[in-house]
Structure formats: C-alpha cells, structure tokens
Design a protein around this motif. Structure first.
Motif, PDB file in Angstrom:
ATOM      1  N   UNK A  29      -0.775   0.412  -4.323  1.00  0.00           N
ATOM      2  CA  UNK A  29      -2.049  -0.316  -4.317  1.00  0.00           C
ATOM      3  C   UNK A  29      -2.370  -0.617  -5.782  1.00  0.00           C
ATOM      4  N   UNK A  86       3.442   0.841 -16.209  1.00  0.00           N
ATOM      5  CA  UNK A  86       3.184   0.671 -14.779  1.00  0.00           C
ATOM      6  C   UNK A  86       4.501   0.723 -13.992  1.00  0.00           C
ATOM      7  N   UNK A 126      -9.942  -9.530  -4.734  1.00  0.00           N
ATOM      8  CA  UNK A 126      -9.082  -9.209  -3.592  1.00  0.00           C
ATOM      9  C   UNK A 126      -8.936  -7.689  -3.445  1.00  0.00           C
ATOM     10  N   UNK A 127      -8.949  -7.181  -2.208  1.00  0.00           N
ATOM     11  CA  UNK A 127      -8.753  -5.747  -2.004  1.00  0.00           C
ATOM     12  C   UNK A 127      -7.294  -5.350  -2.210  1.00  0.00           C
ATOM     13  N   UNK A 128      -7.059  -4.042  -2.400  1.00  0.00           N
ATOM     14  CA  UNK A 128      -5.711  -3.564  -2.699  1.00  0.00           C
ATOM     15  C   UNK A 128      -4.765  -3.576  -1.514  1.00  0.00           C
ATOM     16  N   UNK A 129      -5.320  -3.468  -0.319  1.00  0.00           N
ATOM     17  CA  UNK A 129      -4.457  -3.461   0.862  1.00  0.00           C
ATOM     18  C   UNK A 129      -4.290  -4.871   1.404  1.00  0.00           C
ATOM     19  N   UNK A 143      -8.011  -6.052 -12.120  1.00  0.00           N
ATOM     20  CA  UNK A 143      -7.797  -4.895 -11.237  1.00  0.00           C
ATOM     21  C   UNK A 143      -6.399  -4.305 -11.383  1.00  0.00           C
ATOM     22  N   UNK A 144      -5.405  -5.155 -11.622  1.00  0.00           N
ATOM     23  CA  UNK A 144      -4.014  -4.724 -11.524  1.00  0.00           C
ATOM     24  C   UNK A 144      -3.325  -4.787 -12.884  1.00  0.00           C
ATOM     25  N   UNK A 145      -2.755  -3.659 -13.287  1.00  0.00           N
ATOM     26  CA  UNK A 145      -2.127  -3.540 -14.610  1.00  0.00           C
ATOM     27  C   UNK A 145      -1.123  -4.626 -14.937  1.00  0.00           C
ATOM     28  N   UNK A 201       3.532  -8.024  -8.148  1.00  0.00           N
ATOM     29  CA  UNK A 201       2.944  -6.760  -8.589  1.00  0.00           C
ATOM     30  C   UNK A 201       1.441  -6.897  -8.794  1.00  0.00           C
ATOM     31  N   UNK A 222      -2.616  -7.312  -6.370  1.00  0.00           N
ATOM     32  CA  UNK A 222      -3.292  -7.333  -5.070  1.00  0.00           C
ATOM     33  C   UNK A 222      -3.319  -8.742  -4.485  1.00  0.00           C
TER      34      UNK A 222
END
Lengths: 65, 399
Positions: A7, A32, B173-176, B315-317, B354, B356
């Motif tokens: 996630x 990461x 956007x949500x992670x799932x 949100x995402x690295x 890589x 969401x």
C-alpha cells in the motif's frame, strides 16, 4: 497464489522488509521497496509473513488471490 | 488560454448540437434533442455493447462492462466526474456550461434504470457548477441530485479520489485498489464516469444503436470531443466523428507543423502525424497539443514534468522522489549532461506501477515516449550546444 503487495500510501520506506525477504524485495535509491513480483512459494511463506508483520507502517500485505 | 466560447464541429453535431447558439436551457434542450425515452438497465447495457461505447475520461473502459459489473440490486449512486483535472482539457466544462441538460439526462436516465437513489456531480469549474445548478432548478427528476465542487489538483480527478472528496474526505486516491462498481460512494456499488460519457449516453438513448452508428468507426461509432491547444491558430473544443484523421483536426485548427502530444500530459508523442486516426484508447481524454517548431522540445518537456511532479498528492514515495528526480534528470540532459540521460532511463524504470494511482505511470509514459521521439534533439543537447531555440511554454506546465 500468494503475492506480496504494497500500500504505497502507507509505505514510508523503513526498509525492514528488504532485510527479511531479500529474494523478493530490493530497495531503490530512495529506500522504497521494489517487488520482484513473483509468487511466494510454500517454503518462503513464513519469511514473507514475518516481513508483513514487521512492517512498521502496515504497508506490506500478502495477497492470496 | 482556451475559453469555452470556442466550439467547432467537424461533421454532425451531436453532444454539441445547439451549443453554437449559446447555452441550452430546458426548453431549447428539449426542442434540440427531444425528450429522453425511459429505458431499462438491460436496454442501456445492450445499447452500450452494440455501439462499443467507451468511457471518455481517459481510461476508455467499455461502458457495457462497467454496467455488467454492478450488482443486480443496491446500486447507491451514479457519479458524474466533471473534475476535468487535465490542465488543457475544456470539453467537460464546455458540456456542463453549454448543454447541462444533456449530461443530466444521461445521468438521471441511467440512475432511474439502475434504481440508484443518488446522482452526484463533481465539478471543478465554478461556471460549470453554476450552470448545472441552474439546470437542476428547471427540472424535477425525483432523485437526490447534488452538485459538489471538488479541488482542481491533477490527481484529484482520479475516480476514487473524486469519490473520497464526495464523501467529505481528502481528494486523494486511496491505497487499496477497489472498483467503484463494487465499493464506491460510501463503499456501496456506484456507477462513475466522465461528463462526456453521460452526454453520449443521452444521445445513444435517443438515437438507438443504428442511428448512433451512422457516423464514426465501425468498432466504436459515434462522435467524440477533442480539446486542441498549443501551437495552433484556433485552439478550442471540437466534436468530430470517431476515427477522424489527426491531420484533418490539425489543419482545421490551424496547427503549425511539428510534433504532436496525443492524450494530454499522460499521453504519447508523435513526430509524424500522417495516417494517425483519433480513437480510444490512444486519444485518451481527447487532448491534442501541437508543439510547433519554434520552441525547444526538451525545455518544454522539462516544464511539463515540473508541473506533473508538483501535482503528486505526496502519498507515495516512488512518485514523490521519482518524479522530482526525473525533473532534475531532464534539466541536466537539456544542458548537455550525459549523466542526466542515464539517470532518466534508470528512473523511468523505477516509477511505473509503484503508486496508489496511475500518476507515476502516466508521467513515465509521457517521458519515455519523449526520449524515443526526440532522440535527435537529445543527441543535439548532449553535445552541449543545445538546439538554439528558446522555451516558449506552448505546452503550458510550470508558469
């Protein structure tokens, strides 16, 4: 069919997973995880579960679809 | 800067019918399009299947499949995604501003067919929101219809980000990865699509599959809305039959000769345009950007990358660090540093898949095709001489 999933909204790049399942997860230059994306065999399952439990951000999941 | 006042049609005007005379109020809407027949869910599914209708928000997902994926009972909402977060796109706000009743007909007709009690319209543009609210005052659809203004950030237009915003959460956007057809608005089954999809549905319901198929491609008949901008004399929104040659649209809009970016900032570059026809999925949300030949392509691409990087939701690295690294790589490549070229190739392999949402994937697609199509320019820049052209900012991007 067991596969590791991330996630990305939760992952903060702690990097513990790469130490626990080095055959399936590498770290990129920012720390990461990079998944190899292959299926986790029965023999590797316990290590994969350990990595999932060790993730401090609860970002790593084992999907058995 | 395109205004919604520039609208043109090649061939038959369908979703833009009557808009050349200004906004269609309910009376003019009815006299232009006629009234909407009451169709069942089965009718809609069969019609969409017969004409191969695809979503017009960019992903080009077949509408019939989306309808079939909904459960038989308990559909909570029909959501009209009018966030139109692609900075160049104008088609959705044009429809909402000029022909709001057509979009509402599509959404309301489908909501009745699906038994969904809610219709939600997510709009970013203030003028479009006002137009829809005014239109709602003229009609009585016996449904709970809501207009909500959503933030204009790039990733805020992603389907699940829109749902999150409609529920009162953050527009990210949500992670799932969940499907709105299964877990959408308040985790209930939801039909969500782009503004133009609903306008096309309203046209399809009236014309039937044979009438709808009288223009456009056999595989995907009907018309499409395109937004054209960049090095063109007449930027704006155009309605054309599907499968129209790209060169026709370029000529019609007075585009300068040169490379074209097809599909917006997440799209692909074309050095040659002859023989290219405009259809989904390649045309995506219908954005065509002409680069012309007076500006430095690599400089333009770097500016767009800067903008795309600034639009990450954070949100995402891999998206945060990867897109920032790519901006730096392209900036170095442009001033002739070969390490920038090597790093760009490495980072383009590290970003896709890589995150969401598809923002890193789309950005990588744009840059990968840029390196392929502008290889000659890249080689010029790597000699340290540059291409001798200024960066005019014809693609928009960082201002």
């Amino acid at each position: 069919m067991n596969k590791l999933e991330i996630d990305w909204t939760r992952c903060d790049g702690h990097g513990l997973c790469a130490g626990l399942v080095p055959d399936d997860i590498l770290l990129d230059e920012w720390g990461f995880p990079v998944l190899r994306g292959r299926e986790i065999t029965a023999g590797e399952l316990s290590d994969a579960r350990r990595a999932v439990l060790a993730c401090p951000a609860l970002a790593l999941r084992l999907n058995n679809r | 800067m395109i205004t919604v006042d520039d609208t043109r049609v090649i061939g038959e005007a369908r979703v833009l019918a009557g808009t050349d005379q200004g906004r269609l109020d309910l009376l003019r809407h009815r006299s232009t399009h006629g009234s909407l027949p009451a169709l069942t869910r089965d009718d809609y599914t069969k019609l969409c299947e017969a004409v191969g209708l695809r979503g017009r928000g960019g992903a080009a997902f077949p509408v019939a499949l989306k309808l079939q994926d909904l459960p038989a009972r308990g559909v909570e909402a029909v959501v009209v995604n009018g966030s139109e977060s692609e900075p160049v796109s104008r088609k959705d706000r044009l429809l909402l501003t000029r022909s709001p009743h057509l979009v509402l007909d599509g959404a309301v007709g489908l909501a009745h067919a699906l038994g969904a009690p809610h219709v939600l319209i997510a709009v970013h543009d203030a003028r479009a929101a006002t137009s829809v609210r005014e239109a709602l005052m003229e009609r009585d659809d016996r449904l709970a219809i809501e207009v909500q203004e959503t933030p204009g950030r790039f990733v805020a237009g992603e389907a699940r980000a829109v749902l999150s915003a409609l529920e009162g959460g953050a527009a990210v956007p949500p992670g799932r990865r969940v499907l709105p057809t299964r877990k959408g608005y308040h985790r209930r089954p939801t039909f969500l699509s782009n503004v133009e999809t609903f306008a096309q549905l309203a046209v399809l319901a009236r014309l039937g599959s044979r009438g709808f198929s009288s223009t456009g491609l056999i595989s995907e008949p009907g018309t499409q809305l395109l937004t054209i901008d960049g090095a063109v004399r007449r930027p704006g929104v155009i309605e054309t039959p599907t499968g129209v040659p790209l060169d026709t649209v370029l000529q019609y809009s007075g585009a300068q000769a040169g490379p074209v970016l097809l599909g917006g900032y997440h799209g692909r570059w074309l050095q040659r345009t002859e023989g290219v026809t405009l259809q989904r999925p390649e045309v995506s949300a219908g954005i065509i950007l002409a680069l012309g030949s007076d500006t430095c392509p690599l400089g333009e691409i770097t500016r767009v990358t800067q903008w795309l990087s600034s639009q990450s939701a954070g949100q995402c690295g891999p998206c945060v660090f990867g897109l920032a690294a790519l901006v730096d790589d392209f900036a170095r490549l442009t001033v002739g540093d070969p390490q920038g070229w090597h790093d760009a190739h490495r980072h383009l392999g590290l970003v896709p898949g890589r995150g969401a949402c598809a923002h890193p994937d789309g950005t990588a697609r744009f840059l990968t095709s840029a390196l392929e199509e502008f290889d000659d320019d890249v080689q010029h820049h790597l000699t340290g001489q540059g291409c001798g052209r200024p960066v005019l900012g014809v693609l928009g991007g960082t201002r």
